[in-house]
Enzyme design. Structure first.
Site, mmCIF file in Angstrom:
data_model
loop_
_atom_site.group_PDB
_atom_site.id
_atom_site.type_symbol
_atom_site.label_atom_id
_atom_site.label_comp_id
_atom_site.label_asym_id
_atom_site.label_seq_id
_atom_site.Cartn_x
_atom_site.Cartn_y
_atom_site.Cartn_z
ATOM 1 N N HIS A 78 0.844 -1.202 0.000
ATOM 2 C CA HIS A 78 0.000 0.000 0.000
ATOM 3 C C HIS A 78 0.881 1.254 0.000
ATOM 4 C CE1 HIS A 78 -3.599 2.380 1.515
ATOM 5 N NE2 HIS A 78 -2.596 3.205 1.730
ATOM 6 N N GLU A 79 1.846 1.293 0.911
ATOM 7 C CA GLU A 79 2.715 2.474 1.001
ATOM 8 C C GLU A 79 3.673 2.554 -0.182
ATOM 9 O OE1 GLU A 79 1.723 4.651 2.940
ATOM 10 O OE2 GLU A 79 0.481 3.406 4.238
ATOM 11 N N HIS A 82 1.993 4.234 -3.083
ATOM 12 C CA HIS A 82 1.982 5.701 -3.018
ATOM 13 C C HIS A 82 3.270 6.282 -3.601
ATOM 14 C CE1 HIS A 82 -1.732 6.363 -0.900
ATOM 15 N NE2 HIS A 82 -1.386 5.569 0.095
#
Length: 166
Positions: A78-79, A82
Site C-alpha cells: 500500500h505504502e 503511493h
C-alpha cells in the site's frame, strides 16, 4: 511511549515483501525505481505513511508486531504504491484511480484504503465530554486545546458546545 524493537526475522520479511513488489513493479512498468528507505517510527493508529520526497516508508512497529502477515501483505505494498504513483504520475489523489491501478494491476494486491487492525494497543487516552444529546470522547490533543483556551468543540448532532465531564 517507547518504540518496540522489531525482531530481525520480521524486518527481513518486510524487506523481502518490499523488494519483491518493487521488482514486479519495475518489470511491469519497465522502470528502475529506487528502493525506498524503511523506518519503523510511525505512531498512532496509522499503519504506515509514504514520505514522497524522501522516498521513505514509515511503518507502525506496534501494529506490525500484532498483525505480521496481514501487515506485510497489505500495508507494505500500500505504502510502496503511493511512492510509485508519485514517481510515475506526479501529484495525484492519494487513493485515486492511479493508486488503485498501481495496487491491483501492477502490484497484484487488493486496493484497500484503510487497514482493519485492532487498535486498542495504539489508541490514545480520551477524555469524556458532554453535550445535551450524548457523550463524546476527545483525544488528549483536543482536550489540551480546550484546557488552554485555544479551541472549543460542538456536537455535530445538536450543535451544543462540548463540556468536560467532572
Amino acid at each position: 511511549m517507547k518504540t518496540p524493537r522489531i525482531p530481525i526475522a520480521i524486518q527481513q520479511a518486510v524487506m523481502r515483501s518490499l523488494r519483491e513488489h518493487l521488482a514486479n513493479a519495475n518489470r511491469k512498468l519497465e522502470r528502475r525505481y529506487a528502493e525506498p528507505t524503511l523506518v519503523y517510527q510511525q505512531r498512532g493508529t496509522s499503519a504506515g505513511t509514504a514520505w514522497l520526497e524522501k522516498n521513505e516508508i514509515r511503518l507502525n512497529p506496534v501494529l506490525l508486531l500484532e498483525n505480521q502477515r496481514e501487515f506485510i501483505d497489505e500495508v507494505v505494498p500500500h505504502e510502496l504504491a503511493h511512492l510509485l504513483v508519485w514517481q510515475h504520475f506526479g501529484r495525484v489523489a492519494p487513493h485515486g484511480k492511479e493508486w488503485k491501478w498501481m495496487m491491483e494491476s501492477v502490484l497484484g494486491v487488493p486496493a484497500r484504503r484503510t487497514h482493519r487492525f485492532e487498535l486498542a494497543s495504539v489508541r490514545q487516552n480520551t477524555f469524556p465530554y458532554r453535550c445535551r444529546c450524548q457523550q463524546h470522547q476527545l483525544t488528549v490533543r483536543r482536550h489540551n486545546r480546550v484546557v488552554r483556551g485555544e479551541a472549543t468543540y460542538r456536537c455535530v448532532r445538536c450543535g451544543d458546545l462540548l463540556v468536560a465531564e467532572k
